[in-house]
Design a protein around this motif. Structure first.
Motif, short mmCIF file in Angstrom:
data_model
loop_
_atom_site.label_atom_id
_atom_site.label_comp_id
_atom_site.label_asym_id
_atom_site.label_seq_id
_atom_site.Cartn_x
_atom_site.Cartn_y
_atom_site.Cartn_z
N GLY A 1 4.34 -1.13 2.89
CA GLY A 1 4.53 0.32 2.87
C GLY A 1 5.96 0.79 3.03
O GLY A 1 6.87 0.04 3.34
N ASP A 2 6.11 2.07 2.78
CA ASP A 2 7.39 2.76 2.71
C ASP A 2 8.28 2.20 1.60
O ASP A 2 9.48 1.99 1.78
CB ASP A 2 8.12 2.76 4.06
CG ASP A 2 7.66 3.91 4.95
OD1 ASP A 2 6.81 4.71 4.51
OD2 ASP A 2 8.16 4.01 6.09
N SER A 3 7.64 2.03 0.44
CA SER A 3 8.44 1.69 -0.75
C SER A 3 9.14 2.95 -1.25
O SER A 3 10.21 2.86 -1.84
CB SER A 3 7.55 1.12 -1.86
OG SER A 3 6.69 2.12 -2.39
N LYS B 1 0.12 2.33 1.81
CA LYS B 1 0.85 3.59 1.99
C LYS B 1 1.56 3.59 3.34
O LYS B 1 0.96 3.33 4.38
CB LYS B 1 -0.14 4.75 1.92
CG LYS B 1 0.48 6.11 2.08
CD LYS B 1 -0.62 7.18 2.04
CE LYS B 1 -0.04 8.57 2.07
NZ LYS B 1 0.17 9.11 0.74
N GLY B 2 2.84 3.92 3.31
CA GLY B 2 3.59 4.12 4.53
C GLY B 2 3.74 5.59 4.84
O GLY B 2 3.36 6.45 4.03
N ASN B 3 4.30 5.92 5.98
CA ASN B 3 4.45 7.32 6.36
C ASN B 3 5.48 8.06 5.50
O ASN B 3 5.52 9.28 5.51
CB ASN B 3 4.82 7.44 7.84
CG ASN B 3 6.11 6.72 8.19
OD1 ASN B 3 6.22 5.51 8.00
ND2 ASN B 3 7.08 7.45 8.70
N CYS B 4 6.29 7.34 4.72
CA CYS B 4 7.25 7.99 3.81
C CYS B 4 6.84 7.86 2.34
O CYS B 4 7.64 8.18 1.46
CB CYS B 4 8.64 7.38 4.01
SG CYS B 4 9.35 7.72 5.62
N ASP B 5 5.65 7.37 2.08
CA ASP B 5 5.17 7.23 0.70
C ASP B 5 4.41 8.49 0.29
O ASP B 5 3.21 8.62 0.52
CB ASP B 5 4.27 5.99 0.56
CG ASP B 5 5.05 4.71 0.63
OD1 ASP B 5 6.17 4.68 0.09
OD2 ASP B 5 4.57 3.74 1.22
N GLY C 1 2.04 9.20 -5.27
CA GLY C 1 0.98 8.30 -5.70
C GLY C 1 -0.06 8.07 -4.63
O GLY C 1 0.04 8.56 -3.50
N ASP C 2 -1.04 7.29 -5.01
CA ASP C 2 -2.21 7.09 -4.17
C ASP C 2 -2.32 5.63 -3.75
O ASP C 2 -3.04 4.85 -4.36
CB ASP C 2 -3.46 7.54 -4.94
CG ASP C 2 -4.67 7.65 -4.05
OD1 ASP C 2 -4.51 7.79 -2.82
OD2 ASP C 2 -5.79 7.56 -4.58
N PHE C 3 -1.59 5.25 -2.72
CA PHE C 3 -1.69 3.90 -2.16
C PHE C 3 -2.83 3.88 -1.14
O PHE C 3 -3.06 4.88 -0.45
CB PHE C 3 -0.40 3.52 -1.42
CG PHE C 3 0.79 3.33 -2.30
CD1 PHE C 3 1.02 2.11 -2.94
CD2 PHE C 3 1.71 4.35 -2.46
CE1 PHE C 3 2.14 1.93 -3.73
CE2 PHE C 3 2.85 4.17 -3.25
CZ PHE C 3 3.05 2.96 -3.89
N PRO C 4 -3.50 2.75 -0.97
CA PRO C 4 -4.51 2.66 0.10
C PRO C 4 -3.83 2.62 1.46
O PRO C 4 -2.69 2.16 1.59
CB PRO C 4 -5.22 1.34 -0.20
CG PRO C 4 -4.24 0.53 -0.97
CD PRO C 4 -3.41 1.51 -1.75
N GLU C 5 -4.54 3.11 2.49
CA GLU C 5 -4.01 3.06 3.86
C GLU C 5 -3.99 1.64 4.40
O GLU C 5 -3.16 1.29 5.23
CB GLU C 5 -4.85 3.94 4.79
CG GLU C 5 -4.75 5.42 4.50
CD GLU C 5 -3.40 6.03 4.91
OE1 GLU C 5 -2.67 5.44 5.72
OE2 GLU C 5 -3.09 7.12 4.39
#
Length: 171
Positions: free
Chosen positions: A34-36, A52-56, A59-63
């Motif tokens: 995460g945070d890409s 998903k990171g807190n800065c992503d 788009g729709d990344f999984p948690e």
């Protein structure tokens, strides 16, 4: 024997992701914690199982992801929902819930590896903005039948030999 590449927190730099993939061509599983700050369809993320990171925001990344690979169950999260900057207790409970023996997470930008019981917790640090050290780090794991060999790499200077460790798992 399988090889896993684990990265996190590149914060918008696609260049470092392309670079890591060029350096680690033998990896058969690519994990991004995460945070890409990229979109899921960005070419730099191609091949990565990413969360998903807190800065992503794009788009729709999984948690979280639970991956079964080469005899191991791997939990991948960013870590911000589990207070990983304080301790690993909440994350350890989640690992137990899903039956993970390897947990990959980021968020703190601090390289860390810890075996808690029979679960290996890995924070590969940050490829772009490391904290607590100057090296921009990532991790590779080699499966060695009932154990894994963990390698820490500095993006700019290669493997950090002194940090190589072998971890065994209870069967």
């Amino acid at each position: 024997m399988g090889k896993i590449l684990i990265v996190s927190d590149n914060h918008g730099s696609s260049e470092v992701l392309f670079g890591v993939k060029e350096k680690e061509t033998e990896a058969d599983l690519l994990i991004h914690c995460g945070d890409s700050e990229l979109t899921p369809d960005d070419p730099a993320l191609k091949g990565f199982a990413a969360v998903k990171g807190n800065c992503d925001y794009f788009g729709d990344f999984p948690e979280e992801l639970v991956l079964d690979h080469d005899g191991y169950r791997i939990l991948v999260v960013h870590g911000h929902h589990y207070s990983v900057k304080n301790d690993l207790l909440k994350l350890a409970y989640r690992a137990e819930e899903v039956g993970a023996n390897i947990v990959c997470f980021g968020h703190s930008h601090i390289l860390g590896v810890e075996m808690i019981g029979s679960t290996l917790f890995i924070n590969p640090g940050s490829l772009r903005l490391p904290r607590g050290r100057s090296e921009k780090t990532y991790v590779t794991l080699e499966n060695c039948k009932n154990s894994v060999l963990l390698h820490v790499h500095d993006y700019d200077r290669g493997e950090m030999e002194k940090l190589k460790q072998k971890f065994s798992f209870e069967q």
